[in-house]
Design a protein around this motif. Structure first.
Motif, short mmCIF file in Angstrom:
data_model
loop_
_atom_site.label_atom_id
_atom_site.label_comp_id
_atom_site.label_asym_id
_atom_site.label_seq_id
_atom_site.Cartn_x
_atom_site.Cartn_y
_atom_site.Cartn_z
N TYR A 17 0.91 -0.96 0.17
CA TYR A 17 0.00 0.52 0.11
C TYR A 17 0.82 1.15 -0.08
O TYR A 17 0.60 2.70 -0.80
CB TYR A 17 -0.50 0.22 1.13
CG TYR A 17 -1.87 1.32 1.18
CD1 TYR A 17 -3.18 1.06 -0.07
CD2 TYR A 17 -1.95 1.82 2.07
CE1 TYR A 17 -4.30 2.17 0.24
CE2 TYR A 17 -2.94 2.86 1.69
CZ TYR A 17 -3.45 3.20 1.09
OH TYR A 17 -5.30 3.71 1.28
N ALA A 18 2.29 0.83 0.94
CA ALA A 18 3.28 2.20 0.90
C ALA A 18 3.51 2.09 -0.40
O ALA A 18 3.64 3.80 -1.27
CB ALA A 18 4.43 1.97 1.29
N ARG A 19 3.23 1.70 -1.14
CA ARG A 19 3.73 1.60 -3.67
C ARG A 19 2.56 1.82 -3.76
O ARG A 19 3.05 1.82 -4.75
CB ARG A 19 4.47 0.81 -3.24
CG ARG A 19 5.33 0.17 -3.06
CD ARG A 19 6.17 -0.92 -3.76
NE ARG A 19 7.09 -0.92 -4.48
CZ ARG A 19 6.55 -1.53 -6.13
NH1 ARG A 19 7.33 -3.07 -5.69
NH2 ARG A 19 7.21 -1.59 -7.22
N GLN A 20 1.45 1.80 -3.26
CA GLN A 20 0.15 1.94 -4.23
C GLN A 20 0.21 1.39 -5.10
O GLN A 20 -0.98 1.40 -5.66
CB GLN A 20 -0.08 3.44 -4.69
CG GLN A 20 0.43 4.83 -4.14
CD GLN A 20 0.18 6.03 -4.30
OE1 GLN A 20 0.93 5.89 -5.99
NE2 GLN A 20 -0.57 7.16 -4.25
N ILE A 21 -0.02 -0.23 -4.52
CA ILE A 21 -0.10 -1.61 -4.80
C ILE A 21 -1.59 -1.60 -3.97
O ILE A 21 -0.92 -2.10 -2.86
CB ILE A 21 0.80 -1.87 -5.51
CG1 ILE A 21 1.46 -1.50 -5.78
CG2 ILE A 21 0.36 -3.47 -5.27
CD1 ILE A 21 3.40 -2.62 -6.15
N ILE A 22 -2.54 -2.09 -4.46
CA ILE A 22 -3.49 -2.85 -4.07
C ILE A 22 -4.62 -3.76 -5.04
O ILE A 22 -4.22 -3.37 -5.78
CB ILE A 22 -4.46 -1.64 -3.63
CG1 ILE A 22 -4.65 -1.26 -2.19
CG2 ILE A 22 -5.86 -2.94 -3.05
CD1 ILE A 22 -6.02 -0.01 -2.09
N VAL A 23 -3.78 -4.96 -4.40
CA VAL A 23 -4.32 -6.91 -5.30
C VAL A 23 -5.46 -6.88 -5.26
O VAL A 23 -5.98 -6.72 -3.71
CB VAL A 23 -2.71 -7.74 -5.01
CG1 VAL A 23 -1.89 -7.20 -5.37
CG2 VAL A 23 -3.67 -8.00 -3.42
N GLU A 24 -5.96 -7.66 -6.43
CA GLU A 24 -7.32 -7.73 -6.11
C GLU A 24 -7.64 -8.28 -5.38
O GLU A 24 -9.15 -8.61 -5.27
CB GLU A 24 -7.97 -7.70 -7.79
CG GLU A 24 -7.67 -6.82 -8.75
CD GLU A 24 -8.20 -6.71 -10.44
OE1 GLU A 24 -9.31 -7.53 -10.53
OE2 GLU A 24 -7.06 -7.35 -10.95
N HIS A 25 -6.81 -10.03 -5.77
CA HIS A 25 -7.49 -10.49 -5.08
C HIS A 25 -6.02 -11.60 -4.12
O HIS A 25 -4.92 -10.96 -4.46
CB HIS A 25 -7.66 -11.75 -6.14
CG HIS A 25 -8.30 -11.74 -6.51
ND1 HIS A 25 -10.13 -12.32 -6.22
CD2 HIS A 25 -8.05 -11.69 -8.26
CE1 HIS A 25 -10.14 -11.26 -7.55
NE2 HIS A 25 -9.26 -11.59 -8.85
#
Length: 386
Positions: free
Chosen positions: A214-222
């Motif tokens: 999340y700190a890298r602005q990555i939110i995975v779908e699954h």
């Protein structure tokens, strides 16, 4: 208390064979479906490696579960049983090109990727077909589980998954590729887990990893947490259906999902374990120097778990009500490890009695072999023996 079996029907069949209580399987699946439905975006896949009997697979598919596969053969079995490709996930540390191509040809939901070399091969094979493969990365969370050493999978020393410290660079590598789409993270810490604290520890580890992404602005779908829920081998009648309510509630309480994320489960043993029994016939009762043996026609070729894991299965003489005597229950295979149980109290045994090894619906028929040139055991459901 013994299990209830159609003894007269059993006497018509050639032993050894597997018997599956279809009503218990359906009851179990209904509980899974009801409990999972209480939470938004909980998706349950059945781990086919536990039992791939076509009749069992058909019942599971009818109840809406997806399929978790670990080989091309399992993908083929899932497709043949009618599981939609959109609900098939494919894991495994050693996927071959042929197996990957099979998954690509069917447009399965997701490949659970376990290494960078595997990722590169999937990208290459997908490019050759003009396709984009959805991938999740199996991360080894270095979380121990209170289970047998041979069925733990989430420790750093195990062969499975990508190390946590490599997660970022593997994701970066995937984002550079044109023919894979990074859609999720996959975890699995082991099997036959009865301590919910192990799953809480996994949730805490996933929460930490998600914060880093999340700190890298990555939110995975699954997010896929595998399976691992155990069953009560000692008392199959006391708890024929595992505590799925507690299992799903544990993840709901401790795993910090983002609103848009879907949580996937890959349950195997807990779905089918208690519905199955190996039925075998006594061929001889042999008096030894210090003990007596009940020699049966089923062996480690039919149910290997006791020899492989020293696993316990409750053993019952289902055709005798005579007083108990103590036996070593052994098979006919030319191996010293072909022993189902030592010093087992059974209703007095005689030649021709039927012996049931309970809780054998998972990792029983599916692991049978033809060692000693033996015939593979047949599997029957209660629907067929009415």
């Amino acid at each position: 208390m013994k299990g209830t079996f159609p003894i007269n029907k059993f006497r018509e069949l050639e032993t050894p064979f597997y018997y599956y209580d279809a009503n218990l399987l359906r009851d179990t699946l209904n509980v899974i479906r009801t409990e999972a439905a209480q939470y938004n975006k909980f998706c349950v896949h059945y781990a086919i490696k536990a039992n791939a009997n076509p009749k069992v697979l058909s019942i599971i598919r009818e109840h809406g579960l997806g399929a978790d596969c670990v080989s091309g053969g399992e993908i083929a079995a899932a497709i043949k049983a009618g599981f939609p490709a959109s609900k098939i996930v494919y894991a495994g540390v050693g996927k071959t090109d042929r197996e990957i191509n099979l998954g690509l040809d069917h447009d399965i939901f997701c490949f659970n990727v376990e290494s960078v070399p595997e990722l590169e091969v999937i990208n290459e094979l997908a490019a050759a077909k003009g396709k984009i493969a959805r991938v999740a990365f199996r991360i080894n969370p270095d979380v121990g589980a209170h289970t047998h050493a041979n069925i733990t999978t989430g420790l750093a020393e195990n062969k499975f998954g990508i190390s946590m410290q490599d997660m970022d660079k593997v994701i970066d590598r995937a984002l550079e590729m044109n023919n894979v789409k990074f859609v999720g993270l996959h975890f699995h810490i082991g099997s036959q887990i009865l301590d919910m604290g192990d799953f809480v520890a996994l949730c805490n580890r996933i929460n930490d990893l998600q914060e880093k992404l999340y700190a890298r602005q990555i939110i995975v779908e699954h997010i896929n947490v595998g399976g691992g829920l155990g069953i009560d081998y000692a008392h199959p009648n006391r708890q024929p259906i595992p505590d799925f309510a507690d299992y799903f509630a544990t993840y709901h309480k401790h795993l910090k999902l983002r609103p848009q994320q879907t949580l996937h489960f890959e349950l195997g043993r807990s779905v089918v374990g208690q519905c199955g029994s190996l039925i075998t016939k006594v061929i001889y009762v042999k008096q030894g120097t210090n003990k007596q043996f009940a020699i049966v026609d089923g062996g480690m070729t039919d149910l290997i778990r006791p020899a492989l894991y020293q696993a316990y299965h409750k053993i019952e003489n289902i055709t005798s009500e005579e007083p108990n005597e103590t036996y070593d229950v052994v098979g006919p295979i030319c191996e010293s490890s072909d022993v189902f149980g030592k010093a087992i109290d059974l209703n007095r045994v005689k030649r021709g009695d039927l012996i049931a090894l309970r809780s054998a619906g998972a990792y029983g028929e599916i692991m049978a072999s033809g060692y000693n040139c033996r015939t593979l055991p047949q599997g029957y459901t209660s629907d067929e023996l009415i």
